[in-house]
Design an enzyme around this catalytic site. Structure first.
Site, PDB file in Angstrom:
ATOM      1  N   ASP A   1       0.808  -1.221   0.000  1.00 22.61           N
ATOM      2  CA  ASP A   1       0.000   0.000   0.000  1.00 22.61           C
ATOM      3  C   ASP A   1       0.842   1.272   0.000  1.00 22.61           C
ATOM      4  OD1 ASP A   1      -2.355   1.409  -0.035  1.00 22.61           O
ATOM      5  OD2 ASP A   1      -2.539   1.502   2.137  1.00 22.61           O
TER       6      ASP A   1
ATOM      7  N   CYS B   1     -21.454  -8.707  -5.102  1.00 19.69           N
ATOM      8  CA  CYS B   1     -22.413  -7.933  -4.309  1.00 19.69           C
ATOM      9  C   CYS B   1     -23.863  -8.228  -4.703  1.00 19.69           C
ATOM     10  CB  CYS B   1     -22.144  -6.440  -4.473  1.00 19.69           C
ATOM     11  SG  CYS B   1     -20.599  -5.900  -3.729  1.00 19.69           S
TER      12      CYS B   1
ATOM     13  N   CYS C   1     -27.250  -6.285  -3.639  1.00 24.77           N
ATOM     14  CA  CYS C   1     -27.035  -5.477  -2.433  1.00 24.77           C
ATOM     15  C   CYS C   1     -26.474  -4.105  -2.802  1.00 24.77           C
ATOM     16  CB  CYS C   1     -26.060  -6.199  -1.504  1.00 24.77           C
ATOM     17  SG  CYS C   1     -25.657  -5.236  -0.034  1.00 24.77           S
TER      18      CYS C   1
ATOM     19  N   CYS D   1     -23.124   5.548   3.457  1.00 26.54           N
ATOM     20  CA  CYS D   1     -22.027   6.513   3.351  1.00 26.54           C
ATOM     21  C   CYS D   1     -22.540   7.912   3.704  1.00 26.54           C
ATOM     22  CB  CYS D   1     -21.459   6.496   1.932  1.00 26.54           C
ATOM     23  SG  CYS D   1     -20.212   7.775   1.684  1.00 26.54           S
TER      24      CYS D   1
ATOM     25  N   CYS E   1     -15.053  11.498   0.210  1.00 24.73           N
ATOM     26  CA  CYS E   1     -14.864  10.381   1.149  1.00 24.73           C
ATOM     27  C   CYS E   1     -14.172  10.855   2.431  1.00 24.73           C
ATOM     28  CB  CYS E   1     -14.042   9.280   0.479  1.00 24.73           C
ATOM     29  SG  CYS E   1     -13.669   7.921   1.585  1.00 24.73           S
TER      30      CYS E   1
ATOM     31  N   CYS F   1     -12.624   6.134   8.058  1.00 20.38           N
ATOM     32  CA  CYS F   1     -14.073   5.947   8.236  1.00 20.38           C
ATOM     33  C   CYS F   1     -14.381   4.480   7.920  1.00 20.38           C
ATOM     34  CB  CYS F   1     -14.809   6.877   7.269  1.00 20.38           C
ATOM     35  SG  CYS F   1     -16.559   6.517   7.026  1.00 20.38           S
TER      36      CYS F   1
ATOM     37  N   CYS G   1     -19.049   2.358   5.533  1.00 21.14           N
ATOM     38  CA  CYS G   1     -19.514   1.490   4.437  1.00 21.14           C
ATOM     39  C   CYS G   1     -19.150   0.037   4.702  1.00 21.14           C
ATOM     40  CB  CYS G   1     -18.958   1.965   3.092  1.00 21.14           C
ATOM     41  SG  CYS G   1     -17.186   2.196   3.035  1.00 21.14           S
TER      42      CYS G   1
ATOM     43  N   CYS H   1     -21.961  -3.465   5.577  1.00 24.97           N
ATOM     44  CA  CYS H   1     -21.855  -4.512   4.557  1.00 24.97           C
ATOM     45  C   CYS H   1     -22.231  -5.888   5.118  1.00 24.97           C
ATOM     46  CB  CYS H   1     -20.420  -4.548   4.022  1.00 24.97           C
ATOM     47  SG  CYS H   1     -20.170  -5.830   2.789  1.00 24.97           S
TER      48      CYS H   1
HETATM   49  S1  SF4 Z   1     -22.702  -3.456   1.362  1.00 26.40           S
HETATM   50 FE1  SF4 Z   1     -21.072  -4.938   0.837  1.00 26.40          FE
HETATM   51  S2  SF4 Z   1     -22.117  -6.560  -0.317  1.00 26.40           S
HETATM   52 FE2  SF4 Z   1     -23.494  -4.783  -0.259  1.00 26.40          FE
HETATM   53  S3  SF4 Z   1     -23.024  -3.628  -2.115  1.00 26.40           S
HETATM   54 FE3  SF4 Z   1     -21.767  -2.766  -0.536  1.00 26.40          FE
HETATM   55  S4  SF4 Z   1     -19.828  -3.870  -0.671  1.00 26.40           S
HETATM   56 FE4  SF4 Z   1     -21.328  -5.066  -1.805  1.00 26.40          FE
HETATM   57  S1  SF4 Z   2     -15.080   5.362   3.930  1.00 17.67           S
HETATM   58 FE1  SF4 Z   2     -16.919   4.563   2.900  1.00 17.67          FE
HETATM   59  S2  SF4 Z   2     -18.657   5.313   4.141  1.00 17.67           S
HETATM   60 FE2  SF4 Z   2     -16.872   6.488   4.732  1.00 17.67          FE
HETATM   61  S3  SF4 Z   2     -17.050   8.336   3.487  1.00 17.67           S
HETATM   62 FE3  SF4 Z   2     -15.665   6.902   2.385  1.00 17.67          FE
HETATM   63  S4  SF4 Z   2     -17.009   5.775   1.024  1.00 17.67           S
HETATM   64 FE4  SF4 Z   2     -18.324   6.794   2.513  1.00 17.67          FE
END
Ligand code: SF4
Ligand code: SF4
Length: 410
Positions: free
Chosen positions: A136, A191, A194, A201, A242, A269, A272, A276
């Protein structure tokens, strides 16, 4: 073309990776990646924000062979980290910030680099090869490589997802001139319908240009869909929105319209990921993590000296945000707390902080908190003839107070 390395050696390298604590290890060929068109368009649209290193190194990202001459294979390893503990609904009363789960441990760059060094030594003992480690911090598209190596898929939250551990994982890659037979690319689930991460977010940073799934209950709320390339998608994130980008990579003022949505995130953060359904593990707090990491006191962060910042965060991923960035983030979170106890420290920061960036955000936070003490500190600031960005912010904050009625604040 060189022969493939013996399968027995390949499997012993995989076993060694697993014994080092990685939860998965896959082998990909090192040919050019396919996401160039998408990535160029993403950068052209400015979605990378201020991360100019992404555009500067684009060709190297797309062609692993430019990072290691004669690279033939990439060993992609996946490292799990504990899910975040549950959000504390009383953070505002306690004036505590939140740090993304991946950064709560010792710096993963050095930790995973050491592990890949061990793996590279094993590889060198088995065959003559040159190799290069990337954790990374180098120009490599780890997520696309993870799919190519059969480890999982890229979710609509833009992260690599693997059945089982979900997305609470980090990727580490070992480029090598040894030629391994590639593992089959990932072809399992994805996904599907979903879209849970999108409404979760806070800032609307996740967008998709693929059509809304017909039976998605949340699809209707996401009309601003941007870009999920077909299968094997890289990402559709607008970094400029983000919180992770804003609190870590972004060096200047946080866009005013986004500050309220940042909540108490002061580094990264996890929203998201927490939404999931593929992340099936329970949110648990690791008892070994110090409270200063798990529940950092916002007022302390506002005033950390250079020495205190180095000693607390110097060997952790949080150092990436820099002292001034972390203090800026703390000012924003204090402004979001609606807690009158935040006013005096913010007024101090407004008057005395050595970073103009922090004073600017303290002015905004005081305007958001309201009340006579906030107003008088903003007025004093203006009377002192501050630098233009601070004068503008203080004017706006006072105007906001007047609109809201000064004494109706906290
Ligand atoms: S919450 Fe997880 S499974 Fe659902 S769309 Fe987002 S990344 Fe994909
Ligand atoms: S980390 Fe995920 S939930 Fe948080 S601001 Fe970025 S995209 Fe949105």
């Amino acid at each position: 073309m060189k022969e493939f390395i013996n399968q027995r050696i390949k499997e012993s390298i995989r076993e060694r990776a697993l014994s080092l604590g990685f939860i998965a290890c896959g082998f990909a060929d090192a040919s050019a990646l396919r996401s160039g068109t998408f990535l160029r368009a993403w950068i052209e649209a400015g979605r990378h924000g201020g991360m100019d290193y992404l555009s500067a190194n684009l060709e190297r990202r797309l062609q692993p062979g430019l990072s290691l001459p004669e690279a033939a294979s990439i060993i992609v390893c996946m490292w799990p980290y504990p899910p975040p503990g549950p959000a504390d609904p009383r953070w505002a009363a306690k004036l505590e910030g939140r740090i993304a789960a991946y950064a709560l441990d010792e710096d993963y760059h050095s930790r995973l680099t050491h592990k890949l060094e061990s793996l590279a030594e094993d590889l060198h003992r088995s065959c003559t090869t040159a190799s290069r480690i990337q954790v990374d911090a180098g120009p490599l598209l780890e997520k696309e490589l993870a799919i190519r190596a059969g480890l999982g898929w890229i979710g609509r939250n833009t992260l690599a997802l693997m059945e089982g551990p979900g997305s609470y994982t980090l990727l580490a890659c070992l480029l090598t001139t040894a030629r391994f037979e590639p593992d089959p690319a990932y072809s399992g689930g994805d996904c599907g319908h979903c879209m849970a991460c999108m409404p979760a977010c806070p800032t609307g940073a996740l967008r998709s240009r693929d059509p809304a799934p017909a039976n998605s209950a949340t699809a209707a709320t996401h009309t601003a869909k941007a870009s999920l390339p077909a299968s094997g998608s890289i990402d559709s994130l607008d970094s400029r929105l983000c919180i992770s980008y804003l609190t870590i990579e972004h060096r200047g003022p946080i866009e005013r319209s986004l500050r309220a949505d940042v909540g108490n995130w002061i580094f990264g953060c996890d929203e998201c990921q927490e939404a999931c359904p593929s992340n099936v593990q329970e949110n648990v707090q690791d008892a070994a993590i110090s409270p200063a990491f798990l529940r950092p006191k916002l007022v302390e962060l506002l005033f950390l000296s250079h020495e205190e910042f180095r000693s607390r965060y110097g060997s952790t991923a949080v150092s990436r945000a820099k002292r001034r960035g972390l203090a800026r983030n703390a000012a924003v979170a204090l402004g979001n707390s609606a807690n009158p106890a935040a006013i005096d420290p913010l007024a101090d920061a407004l008057a005395t902080h050595d970073e103009l960036l922090v004073r600017v955000h303290a002015a905004w936070a005081l305007g958001r908190l309201g009340g006579h003490r906030a107003q008088s500190s903003l007025q004093r600031c203006l009377d002192s003839g501050p630098a233009p960005p601070l004068a503008e912010e203080a004017h706006l904050a006072l105007a906001a107070l007047r609109r809201a009625g000064i004494s109706s604040g906290v």
